[in-house]
Structures are given as C-alpha cells and as structure tokens.
Motif scaffolding. Structure first.
Motif, PDB file in Angstrom:
ATOM      1  N   GLY A 128       0.811  -1.213   0.000  1.00 41.22           N
ATOM      2  CA  GLY A 128       0.000   0.000   0.000  1.00 41.22           C
ATOM      3  C   GLY A 128       0.843   1.261   0.000  1.00 41.22           C
ATOM      4  O   GLY A 128       0.525   2.241  -0.690  1.00 41.22           O
ATOM      5  N   LEU A 129       1.925   1.239   0.759  1.00 38.84           N
ATOM      6  CA  LEU A 129       2.830   2.391   0.790  1.00 38.84           C
ATOM      7  C   LEU A 129       3.494   2.595  -0.565  1.00 38.84           C
ATOM      8  O   LEU A 129       3.633   3.725  -1.039  1.00 38.84           O
ATOM      9  CB  LEU A 129       3.875   2.207   1.888  1.00 38.84           C
ATOM     10  CG  LEU A 129       4.741   3.396   2.216  1.00 38.84           C
ATOM     11  CD1 LEU A 129       3.891   4.585   2.657  1.00 38.84           C
ATOM     12  CD2 LEU A 129       5.716   3.040   3.322  1.00 38.84           C
ATOM     13  N   PHE A 130       3.862   1.486  -1.205  1.00 35.93           N
ATOM     14  CA  PHE A 130       4.441   1.591  -2.547  1.00 35.93           C
ATOM     15  C   PHE A 130       3.415   2.150  -3.526  1.00 35.93           C
ATOM     16  O   PHE A 130       3.729   3.031  -4.339  1.00 35.93           O
ATOM     17  CB  PHE A 130       4.949   0.234  -3.028  1.00 35.93           C
ATOM     18  CG  PHE A 130       5.396   0.253  -4.464  1.00 35.93           C
ATOM     19  CD1 PHE A 130       6.596   0.826  -4.820  1.00 35.93           C
ATOM     20  CD2 PHE A 130       4.596  -0.290  -5.458  1.00 35.93           C
ATOM     21  CE1 PHE A 130       7.010   0.851  -6.144  1.00 35.93           C
ATOM     22  CE2 PHE A 130       5.001  -0.268  -6.779  1.00 35.93           C
ATOM     23  CZ  PHE A 130       6.203   0.298  -7.123  1.00 35.93           C
ATOM     24  N   ALA A 131       2.177   1.644  -3.457  1.00 35.33           N
ATOM     25  CA  ALA A 131       1.125   2.115  -4.367  1.00 35.33           C
ATOM     26  C   ALA A 131       0.829   3.592  -4.143  1.00 35.33           C
ATOM     27  O   ALA A 131       0.643   4.354  -5.101  1.00 35.33           O
ATOM     28  CB  ALA A 131      -0.144   1.291  -4.181  1.00 35.33           C
ATOM     29  N   GLY A 132       0.805   4.005  -2.890  1.00 35.53           N
ATOM     30  CA  GLY A 132       0.588   5.428  -2.588  1.00 35.53           C
ATOM     31  C   GLY A 132       1.720   6.292  -3.117  1.00 35.53           C
ATOM     32  O   GLY A 132       1.485   7.366  -3.697  1.00 35.53           O
ATOM     33  N   SER A 133       2.953   5.838  -2.911  1.00 37.09           N
ATOM     34  CA  SER A 133       4.111   6.574  -3.437  1.00 37.09           C
ATOM     35  C   SER A 133       4.060   6.646  -4.959  1.00 37.09           C
ATOM     36  O   SER A 133       4.340   7.690  -5.554  1.00 37.09           O
ATOM     37  CB  SER A 133       5.414   5.894  -3.008  1.00 37.09           C
ATOM     38  OG  SER A 133       5.544   5.880  -1.622  1.00 37.09           O
ATOM     39  N   PHE A 134       3.692   5.524  -5.578  1.00 37.17           N
ATOM     40  CA  PHE A 134       3.584   5.493  -7.032  1.00 37.17           C
ATOM     41  C   PHE A 134       2.553   6.504  -7.523  1.00 37.17           C
ATOM     42  O   PHE A 134       2.810   7.252  -8.469  1.00 37.17           O
ATOM     43  CB  PHE A 134       3.205   4.076  -7.491  1.00 37.17           C
ATOM     44  CG  PHE A 134       3.097   3.939  -8.978  1.00 37.17           C
ATOM     45  CD1 PHE A 134       4.225   3.711  -9.736  1.00 37.17           C
ATOM     46  CD2 PHE A 134       1.875   4.040  -9.614  1.00 37.17           C
ATOM     47  CE1 PHE A 134       4.134   3.577 -11.116  1.00 37.17           C
ATOM     48  CE2 PHE A 134       1.769   3.911 -10.982  1.00 37.17           C
ATOM     49  CZ  PHE A 134       2.904   3.684 -11.738  1.00 37.17           C
ATOM     50  N   ALA A 135       1.394   6.552  -6.852  1.00 40.00           N
ATOM     51  CA  ALA A 135       0.331   7.479  -7.270  1.00 40.00           C
ATOM     52  C   ALA A 135       0.774   8.925  -7.124  1.00 40.00           C
ATOM     53  O   ALA A 135       0.532   9.756  -8.010  1.00 40.00           O
ATOM     54  CB  ALA A 135      -0.931   7.218  -6.458  1.00 40.00           C
ATOM     55  N   VAL A 136       1.427   9.243  -6.017  1.00 41.38           N
ATOM     56  CA  VAL A 136       1.884  10.624  -5.790  1.00 41.38           C
ATOM     57  C   VAL A 136       2.941  11.006  -6.824  1.00 41.38           C
ATOM     58  O   VAL A 136       2.887  12.096  -7.421  1.00 41.38           O
ATOM     59  CB  VAL A 136       2.422  10.790  -4.353  1.00 41.38           C
ATOM     60  CG1 VAL A 136       3.167  12.097  -4.186  1.00 41.38           C
ATOM     61  CG2 VAL A 136       1.286  10.687  -3.348  1.00 41.38           C
ATOM     62  N   ILE A 137       3.895  10.117  -7.059  1.00 42.03           N
ATOM     63  CA  ILE A 137       4.956  10.425  -8.025  1.00 42.03           C
ATOM     64  C   ILE A 137       4.390  10.521  -9.440  1.00 42.03           C
ATOM     65  O   ILE A 137       4.779  11.397 -10.218  1.00 42.03           O
ATOM     66  CB  ILE A 137       6.083   9.380  -7.931  1.00 42.03           C
ATOM     67  CG1 ILE A 137       6.778   9.529  -6.581  1.00 42.03           C
ATOM     68  CG2 ILE A 137       7.074   9.524  -9.065  1.00 42.03           C
ATOM     69  CD1 ILE A 137       7.705   8.408  -6.228  1.00 42.03           C
ATOM     70  N   TRP A 138       3.455   9.622  -9.766  1.00 47.19           N
ATOM     71  CA  TRP A 138       2.819   9.691 -11.088  1.00 47.19           C
ATOM     72  C   TRP A 138       2.120  11.043 -11.262  1.00 47.19           C
ATOM     73  O   TRP A 138       2.219  11.669 -12.316  1.00 47.19           O
ATOM     74  CB  TRP A 138       1.820   8.551 -11.252  1.00 47.19           C
ATOM     75  CG  TRP A 138       1.235   8.488 -12.628  1.00 47.19           C
ATOM     76  CD1 TRP A 138       0.112   9.093 -13.070  1.00 47.19           C
ATOM     77  CD2 TRP A 138       1.780   7.817 -13.744  1.00 47.19           C
ATOM     78  NE1 TRP A 138      -0.096   8.816 -14.396  1.00 47.19           N
ATOM     79  CE2 TRP A 138       0.926   8.033 -14.839  1.00 47.19           C
ATOM     80  CE3 TRP A 138       2.910   7.030 -13.939  1.00 47.19           C
ATOM     81  CZ2 TRP A 138       1.157   7.497 -16.082  1.00 47.19           C
ATOM     82  CZ3 TRP A 138       3.138   6.500 -15.194  1.00 47.19           C
ATOM     83  CH2 TRP A 138       2.271   6.744 -16.247  1.00 47.19           C
ATOM     84  N   GLY A 139       1.449  11.501 -10.225  1.00 47.81           N
ATOM     85  CA  GLY A 139       0.785  12.803 -10.280  1.00 47.81           C
ATOM     86  C   GLY A 139       1.781  13.935 -10.449  1.00 47.81           C
ATOM     87  O   GLY A 139       1.546  14.873 -11.228  1.00 47.81           O
ATOM     88  N   LEU A 140       2.902  13.850  -9.738  1.00 48.03           N
ATOM     89  CA  LEU A 140       3.922  14.904  -9.857  1.00 48.03           C
ATOM     90  C   LEU A 140       4.570  14.905 -11.241  1.00 48.03           C
ATOM     91  O   LEU A 140       4.910  15.964 -11.771  1.00 48.03           O
ATOM     92  CB  LEU A 140       4.973  14.738  -8.760  1.00 48.03           C
ATOM     93  CG  LEU A 140       4.492  15.027  -7.335  1.00 48.03           C
ATOM     94  CD1 LEU A 140       5.577  14.685  -6.328  1.00 48.03           C
ATOM     95  CD2 LEU A 140       4.048  16.473  -7.197  1.00 48.03           C
ATOM     96  N   VAL A 141       4.747  13.731 -11.823  1.00 49.90           N
ATOM     97  CA  VAL A 141       5.290  13.663 -13.187  1.00 49.90           C
ATOM     98  C   VAL A 141       4.252  14.189 -14.175  1.00 49.90           C
ATOM     99  O   VAL A 141       4.588  14.913 -15.119  1.00 49.90           O
ATOM    100  CB  VAL A 141       5.723  12.219 -13.537  1.00 49.90           C
ATOM    101  CG1 VAL A 141       6.000  12.070 -15.025  1.00 49.90           C
ATOM    102  CG2 VAL A 141       6.947  11.823 -12.727  1.00 49.90           C
TER     103      VAL A 141
END
Length: 97
Positions: free
Chosen positions: A10-23
């Motif tokens: 879940g932490l990885f998925a959350g990090s992925f979502a935040v980074i995807w949004g920032l990109v």
C-alpha cells in the motif's frame, strides 16, 4: 506477516500514485521515451523503502516476532524428532549387539 506485506504494498502504491501525479503535472521530470512507467516505479521504490522503514516499524517488529516464533517452534520440533530417532537408533544397536 501478511499485514506488514500489505502495508508495504500500500505504501508503494501510494508513493507510485503521488509520483505519477507529480510527473503528470511536470513537477518531476518524465522518463525518456517509453521509460516513463519504469522511471515512476523506480522512484516510488526508492521513496517507499525508507518511508516503510520509518512508518511501519511496529508492524515490522510484530512480523519479526512471528517469524522468530515459527523458527523456534521448528527448531524444537526438529530436536524432538532427532532425539526420538537417536533413541530408536540406540535401541536397535543395543538389540543387535
């Protein structure tokens, strides 16, 4: 153990979502060509690792206790089986000689 693994995921998925949004909004640079997904996954992995070390200390320690208890139980079972086999072997040798 499963709880800790799911929290890590879940932490990885959350990090992925935040980074995807920032990109996506161009705060972070995109990857070259078609490597954007790989870039975001790698960055999410690098960021979620230290975060999980800090944020998931309690669940990690609970999982560690579970694993050590299983190891101790396996050792006790192995020792009990080995001593039972040794006793049977000693009895068989005594009967032969």
């Amino acid at each position: 153990m499963l709880r800790y693994s799911l929290l890590r995921l879940g932490l990885f998925a959350g990090s992925f979502a935040v980074i995807w949004g920032l990109v996506y909004i161009h705060v972070l640079p995109a990857g070259l060509g078609d490597s954007n997904l790989f870039w975001v996954m790698l960055l999410a992995l690098v960021i979620s690792g230290p975060l999980s070390y800090v944020l998931l200390r309690g669940p990690r320690e609970a999982a560690s206790v579970q694993v050590s208890q299983r190891v101790e139980r396996a050792k006790r079972n192995f020792d009990a089986t080995a001593s039972h086999e040794d006793a049977a072997d000693d009895a068989a040798r005594a009967a032969q000689g």
